[in-house]
Design a protein around this motif. Structure first.
Motif, mmCIF file in Angstrom:
data_model
loop_
_atom_site.group_PDB
_atom_site.id
_atom_site.type_symbol
_atom_site.label_atom_id
_atom_site.label_comp_id
_atom_site.label_asym_id
_atom_site.label_seq_id
_atom_site.Cartn_x
_atom_site.Cartn_y
_atom_site.Cartn_z
ATOM 1 N N ALA A 44 29.239 30.857 5.695
ATOM 2 C CA ALA A 44 30.256 30.418 6.656
ATOM 3 C C ALA A 44 30.850 29.119 6.152
ATOM 4 N N GLN A 48 35.281 28.761 9.932
ATOM 5 C CA GLN A 48 34.660 29.661 10.907
ATOM 6 C C GLN A 48 34.332 28.943 12.222
ATOM 7 N N SER A 49 34.227 27.631 12.213
ATOM 8 C CA SER A 49 33.774 26.910 13.414
ATOM 9 C C SER A 49 34.684 25.725 13.745
ATOM 10 N N GLU A 50 35.985 25.882 13.503
ATOM 11 C CA GLU A 50 36.909 24.761 13.754
ATOM 12 C C GLU A 50 36.433 23.508 13.021
ATOM 13 N N THR A 52 33.517 22.522 12.267
ATOM 14 C CA THR A 52 32.321 21.860 12.792
ATOM 15 C C THR A 52 31.186 21.883 11.780
ATOM 16 N N PHE A 53 30.877 23.072 11.230
ATOM 17 C CA PHE A 53 29.754 23.154 10.286
ATOM 18 C C PHE A 53 29.976 24.294 9.294
ATOM 19 N N PHE A 55 27.503 26.928 6.321
ATOM 20 C CA PHE A 55 26.160 27.479 6.122
ATOM 21 C C PHE A 55 26.145 28.128 4.743
ATOM 22 N N TYR A 75 26.658 14.815 6.854
ATOM 23 C CA TYR A 75 25.218 14.962 7.104
ATOM 24 C C TYR A 75 24.760 16.262 6.465
ATOM 25 N N VAL A 129 23.175 23.094 5.385
ATOM 26 C CA VAL A 129 24.288 22.885 6.309
ATOM 27 C C VAL A 129 24.778 21.492 5.968
ATOM 28 N N ALA A 131 27.909 18.921 6.898
ATOM 29 C CA ALA A 131 29.097 18.730 7.717
ATOM 30 C C ALA A 131 29.042 17.376 8.388
ATOM 31 N N GLY A 132 30.161 16.934 8.833
ATOM 32 C CA GLY A 132 30.262 15.681 9.568
ATOM 33 C C GLY A 132 31.548 15.676 10.355
ATOM 34 N N PRO A 133 31.808 14.562 11.024
ATOM 35 C CA PRO A 133 33.027 14.507 11.846
ATOM 36 C C PRO A 133 34.293 14.766 11.018
ATOM 37 N N THR B 52 27.859 16.927 15.442
ATOM 38 C CA THR B 52 28.558 17.955 14.664
ATOM 39 C C THR B 52 27.807 19.278 14.694
ATOM 40 N N PHE B 53 26.495 19.265 14.424
ATOM 41 C CA PHE B 53 25.738 20.516 14.382
ATOM 42 C C PHE B 53 24.284 20.262 14.733
ATOM 43 N N TYR B 75 30.036 27.996 18.431
ATOM 44 C CA TYR B 75 29.891 28.976 17.355
ATOM 45 C C TYR B 75 28.410 29.048 16.988
#
Lengths: 185, 185
Positions: A44, A48-50, A52-53, A55, A75, A129, A131-133, B52-53, B75
């Motif tokens: 993903a 897939q999550s606007e 957000t994260f 995978f 993060y 995973v 992702a961050g802001p 975030t997640f 999600y």
């Protein structure tokens, strides 16, 4: 029934171009990339999550040391599902830790914390995973390395052309720390 | 060295109260909760990544059907690491799919898509990431069910008091769909 989609990243991807659609991906069939000796598989992306994260998994052979780096705005999770992976991490005050992670073990690296890891068994696999802001960076691997069609680890290491190191890491929130030393042992 | 922290959720947690600190958690030692027959283990909450997640696992016995529900703003990833899990999902146009996921298989459920799942082998385990622009909902399980100190599955199912169903799900972006039917078989 196996669906394939044309996306901005692959001519044939298991990840739907329409981010609102549910989907399944069997083991190994995500968007694949090779970087040095490793296989990265994206299941993903941020889309897939606007944003957000994401995978993804990273698989590699024993002995592959990923150099020290940090992410100013990202993060990162390291969750080991096969083999053994030694994770090195430093907090923002300079305190260092390392730990050998085996299947089911978890490591968390906040933004701005230098980290590195080494696969300590063949056929190791880490779930990531990251992702961050500010979003996600899963396309880093195929832009510094190369997208891959085939399954499995690279037959020959995919060594990036030197000029890529000047542009691609910054674009994906990656800062390599070439002079960093681990004092944990 | 094993560190434990007092947090808003546990008197003794492996998750640092300070979200900027790197940390490791060995298999099974995250924040645990019981809901019906399942064990939920949280390795990272929203606090760790500026909302975030999150990252958690769900383990359950064979035959445990989780009722149909959806998340208006969340999600969700289902990544199977042990056993076999059948995931049912419906898109926002009413098209339904189901698939038996085995270790390494991945399912993605966008916001507003009804879904359900059933563990089809004992000792199944799913890795979950559940987040959206509005935040994360990992504390749903311990608020509808109960926090757990011990390791392992509940000895007796933890059945929520009926009044909790009126408040807890909405608080964590969960909508149960009691009249939903799966027509996939």
């Amino acid at each position: 029934m196996t669906m394939e989609y044309a996306t901005p990243y692959r001519r044939a991807s298991r990840i739907p171009a329409d981010p609102g659609k549910p989907y399944f991906i069997e083991k190994g069939e995500g968007d694949r990339a090779h970087l040095f000796g490793d296989l990265i598989t994206i299941y993903a992306g941020g889309e897939q999550s606007e944003n957000t994260f994401n995978f993804f998994t990273v698989e590699g052979p024993k002995g592959n040391l990923i150099p020290a780096h940090l992410h100013p705005d990202t993060y990162e999770v390291f969750y080991v599902t096969a083999g053994a992976v030694r994770l090195f991490v430093e907090d923002t005050e300079g305190n260092q830790q390392e730990k050998l992670l085996t299947p089911g073990d978890f490591g968390f690296v906040p933004k701005n914390c230098p980290h590195a890891y080494r696969m300590e068994r063949h056929h190791s696999q880490v779930v990531g995973v990251a992702a961050g802001p500010g979003g996600t960076f899963e396309r880093f691997f195929e832009n510094l390395g190369a997208p891959a069609d085939q399954l499995g680890l690279p037959v020959e290491p995919v060594v990036p052309e030197p000029h890529k190191f000047a542009t691609v890491p910054r674009q994906y929130d990656v800062r390599f720390l070439p002079d960093h030393e681990w004092r944990t042992r």
